[in-house]
Design a protein around this motif. Structure first.
Motif, PDB file in Angstrom:
ATOM      1  N   MET A 191       4.679 -17.179  -7.002  1.00 43.42           N
ATOM      2  CA  MET A 191       4.051 -16.166  -7.862  1.00 43.42           C
ATOM      3  C   MET A 191       3.849 -14.883  -7.054  1.00 43.42           C
ATOM      4  N   ASN A 192       4.370 -13.724  -7.543  1.00 41.90           N
ATOM      5  CA  ASN A 192       4.206 -12.491  -6.797  1.00 41.90           C
ATOM      6  C   ASN A 192       2.789 -11.957  -6.941  1.00 41.90           C
ATOM      7  N   LYS A 193       2.499 -10.914  -6.159  1.00 43.13           N
ATOM      8  CA  LYS A 193       1.133 -10.392  -6.096  1.00 43.13           C
ATOM      9  C   LYS A 193       0.674  -9.824  -7.431  1.00 43.13           C
ATOM     10  N   ALA A 198      -2.547 -11.220  -9.585  1.00 39.09           N
ATOM     11  CA  ALA A 198      -3.684 -10.380  -9.963  1.00 39.09           C
ATOM     12  C   ALA A 198      -3.921 -10.434 -11.463  1.00 39.09           C
ATOM     13  N   LEU A 199      -2.838 -10.413 -12.241  1.00 38.69           N
ATOM     14  CA  LEU A 199      -2.976 -10.464 -13.699  1.00 38.69           C
ATOM     15  C   LEU A 199      -3.552 -11.805 -14.146  1.00 38.69           C
ATOM     16  N   LYS A 200      -3.125 -12.881 -13.500  1.00 34.18           N
ATOM     17  CA  LYS A 200      -3.649 -14.204 -13.852  1.00 34.18           C
ATOM     18  C   LYS A 200      -5.138 -14.281 -13.567  1.00 34.18           C
ATOM     19  N   SER A 201      -5.569 -13.681 -12.459  1.00 33.93           N
ATOM     20  CA  SER A 201      -6.984 -13.693 -12.106  1.00 33.93           C
ATOM     21  C   SER A 201      -7.812 -12.861 -13.086  1.00 33.93           C
ATOM     22  N   ALA A 202      -7.162 -11.903 -13.732  1.00 34.05           N
ATOM     23  CA  ALA A 202      -7.879 -11.010 -14.648  1.00 34.05           C
ATOM     24  C   ALA A 202      -7.972 -11.551 -16.072  1.00 34.05           C
ATOM     25  N   ILE A 203      -7.382 -12.717 -16.343  1.00 34.61           N
ATOM     26  CA  ILE A 203      -7.363 -13.259 -17.707  1.00 34.61           C
ATOM     27  C   ILE A 203      -8.765 -13.408 -18.317  1.00 34.61           C
ATOM     28  N   PRO A 204      -9.750 -13.987 -17.597  1.00 34.01           N
ATOM     29  CA  PRO A 204     -11.093 -14.088 -18.199  1.00 34.01           C
ATOM     30  C   PRO A 204     -11.658 -12.728 -18.598  1.00 34.01           C
ATOM     31  N   VAL A 232      -6.498  -7.827  -5.799  1.00 30.90           N
ATOM     32  CA  VAL A 232      -6.265  -6.382  -5.923  1.00 30.90           C
ATOM     33  C   VAL A 232      -5.998  -5.771  -4.550  1.00 30.90           C
ATOM     34  N   TRP A 233      -6.729  -6.224  -3.537  1.00 30.78           N
ATOM     35  CA  TRP A 233      -6.492  -5.757  -2.171  1.00 30.78           C
ATOM     36  C   TRP A 233      -5.063  -6.080  -1.740  1.00 30.78           C
ATOM     37  N   LEU A 234      -4.607  -7.288  -2.061  1.00 31.56           N
ATOM     38  CA  LEU A 234      -3.234  -7.679  -1.747  1.00 31.56           C
ATOM     39  C   LEU A 234      -2.228  -6.771  -2.432  1.00 31.56           C
ATOM     40  N   LEU A 235      -2.440  -6.542  -3.722  1.00 29.80           N
ATOM     41  CA  LEU A 235      -1.510  -5.733  -4.502  1.00 29.80           C
ATOM     42  C   LEU A 235      -1.474  -4.295  -4.012  1.00 29.80           C
ATOM     43  N   ALA A 236      -2.646  -3.725  -3.755  1.00 27.15           N
ATOM     44  CA  ALA A 236      -2.706  -2.342  -3.276  1.00 27.15           C
ATOM     45  C   ALA A 236      -2.074  -2.204  -1.901  1.00 27.15           C
ATOM     46  N   GLY A 237      -2.314  -3.211  -1.033  1.00 27.17           N
ATOM     47  CA  GLY A 237      -1.719  -3.176   0.300  1.00 27.17           C
ATOM     48  C   GLY A 237      -0.206  -3.283   0.250  1.00 27.17           C
ATOM     49  N   ALA A 238       0.309  -4.079  -0.697  1.00 32.70           N
ATOM     50  CA  ALA A 238       1.756  -4.245  -0.823  1.00 32.70           C
ATOM     51  C   ALA A 238       2.422  -2.974  -1.329  1.00 32.70           C
ATOM     52  N   ARG A 239       1.718  -2.245  -2.195  1.00 38.54           N
ATOM     53  CA  ARG A 239       2.306  -1.050  -2.793  1.00 38.54           C
ATOM     54  C   ARG A 239       2.096   0.210  -1.945  1.00 38.54           C
ATOM     55  N   PHE A 240       0.973   0.269  -1.234  1.00 36.18           N
ATOM     56  CA  PHE A 240       0.637   1.521  -0.543  1.00 36.18           C
ATOM     57  C   PHE A 240       0.392   1.341   0.945  1.00 36.18           C
ATOM     58  N   GLY A 241       0.887   0.249   1.516  1.00 37.23           N
ATOM     59  CA  GLY A 241       0.801   0.082   2.966  1.00 37.23           C
ATOM     60  C   GLY A 241      -0.417  -0.708   3.376  1.00 37.23           C
ATOM     61  N   LYS A 242      -0.428  -1.172   4.583  1.00 35.89           N
ATOM     62  CA  LYS A 242      -1.506  -2.001   5.111  1.00 35.89           C
ATOM     63  C   LYS A 242      -2.766  -1.170   5.323  1.00 35.89           C
ATOM     64  N   ASN A 243      -3.896  -1.838   5.197  1.00 37.42           N
ATOM     65  CA  ASN A 243      -5.165  -1.187   5.488  1.00 37.42           C
ATOM     66  C   ASN A 243      -5.277  -0.947   6.970  1.00 37.42           C
ATOM     67  N   ARG A 244      -5.775   0.193   7.332  1.00 40.21           N
ATOM     68  CA  ARG A 244      -5.922   0.487   8.748  1.00 40.21           C
ATOM     69  C   ARG A 244      -7.367   0.240   9.166  1.00 40.21           C
ATOM     70  N   LYS A 245      -7.541  -0.233  10.355  1.00 38.98           N
ATOM     71  CA  LYS A 245      -8.864  -0.522  10.879  1.00 38.98           C
ATOM     72  C   LYS A 245      -9.401   0.713  11.579  1.00 38.98           C
ATOM     73  N   LYS A 246     -10.649   1.070  11.270  1.00 37.82           N
ATOM     74  CA  LYS A 246     -11.287   2.200  11.960  1.00 37.82           C
ATOM     75  C   LYS A 246     -12.416   1.689  12.819  1.00 37.82           C
TER      76      LYS A 246
END
Length: 212
Positions: free
Chosen positions: A1-3, A7-13, A198-212
Motif C-alpha cells: 500500500m503506497n503512502k 493516509a486515505l485509509k486512515s482518514a476513513i473515520p 500525513v508526515w510520511l506523505l508530505a516527506g515523500a512529496r516535498f523531501g525529508k524533514n531536516r533536523k534543527k
C-alpha cells in the motif's frame, strides 16, 4: 500500500463523520442553536478564520522545521477544524449551541499542536538518528506514534478533566463546551491514526524533514 492510500485509509473515520455533518447541514437540520444565537453568527467569517489558522500552522511548521512539516501541520489543522465543525453540528441536534460556538471551535488547533506536533518532532528525531537501512520511513512514523502515546494521552486526559470541570455547571454549559470536546476528540484521533501517515506523505512529496 503506497503512502497516499495509507493516509486515505486512515482518514476513513473522519470522512464518515464529515459526510454525516455535511448531510445534516445541507438538510437544514444542523447546526442547532440556543434561542437567537444563530442570528449572532457569521459563518463566512468563521471560514476565513479557519483559512487563516491553517496558513499560520503552515508558516510555523515551514519556518521552524521544513516545508514538509509545514504542510503536515496545515493538513492536520484543517482536518481537525473541519472534523470539529462536523462533530459540533451533529451534537447540536441534541445539545443546541451558544453564540460562542465559533470561538470555541477555533481552539481545535491548540489541541492539534499539543497532540500532533510531538509525533512529528519524534519522527524527525528518529529519522535523523537512524539511517534508512536501520529504519524505514514507515517504521519511523509508527515508532513516533508509539513513543509519544503516554505524553499525548496524558495531555488529552488533562484537557478532558478541565472541560469536564467546566461542564459541571449544568446542561447549558455542557452544551456550550461541546466544541472544545469535539476539538479534543478530533485532535486525539489525528495524533493516533493520521499524523504519522500525513508526515510520511508530505516527506515523500516535498523531501525529508531536516533536523534543527
Amino acid at each position: 500500500m503506497n503512502k497516499t492510500n495509507s493516509a486515505l485509509k486512515s482518514a476513513i473515520p473522519s470522512l464518515v463523520v464529515l459526510a454525516a455533518g455535511l448531510v445534516a447541514v445541507l438538510a437544514g437540520i444542523a447546526p442547532k442553536f440556543q434561542s437567537s444565537a444563530a442570528d449572532m453568527i457569521n459563518f463566512s467569517q468563521l471560514y476565513v478564520s479557519v483559512a487563516i489558522t491553517v496558513f499560520i500552522a503552515f508558516c510555523f511548521g515551514a519556518v521552524r522545521y521544513s516545508l514538509s512539516v509545514g504542510l503536515s501541520l496545515a493538513l492536520i489543522s484543517l482536518h481537525d477544524l473541519l472534523l470539529t465543525l462536523a462533530l459540533t453540528a451533529l451534537v447540536s441536534l441534541a445539545l443546541p449551541q451558544a453564540a460562542i460556538m465559533p470561538v470555541l471551535v477555533m481552539f481545535a488547533p491548540v489541541f492539534t499542536f499539543a497532540l500532533s506536533l510531538p509525533v512529528i518532532r519524534a519522527a524527525r528525531d528518529l529519522r535523523a538518528a537512524n539511517s534508512a537501512r536501520d529504519m524505514s520511513d514507515e517504521q519511523v512514523a509508527e515508532e513516533a506514534v508509539k513513543s509519544t502515546r503516554s505524553l499525548r494521552m496524558g495531555s488529552a486526559l488533562l484537557a478532558l478533566l478541565f472541560i469536564a470541570a467546566g461542564a459541571a455547571g449544568g446542561l447549558k454549559l455542557t452544551a456550550t463546551l461541546m466544541p472544545l470536546l469535539a476539538g479534543l476528540a478530533a485532535a486525539l484521533l489525528s495524533s493516533c491514526v493520521l499524523t504519522g501517515k500525513v508526515w510520511l506523505l508530505a516527506g515523500a512529496r516535498f523531501g525529508k524533514n531536516r533536523k534543527k
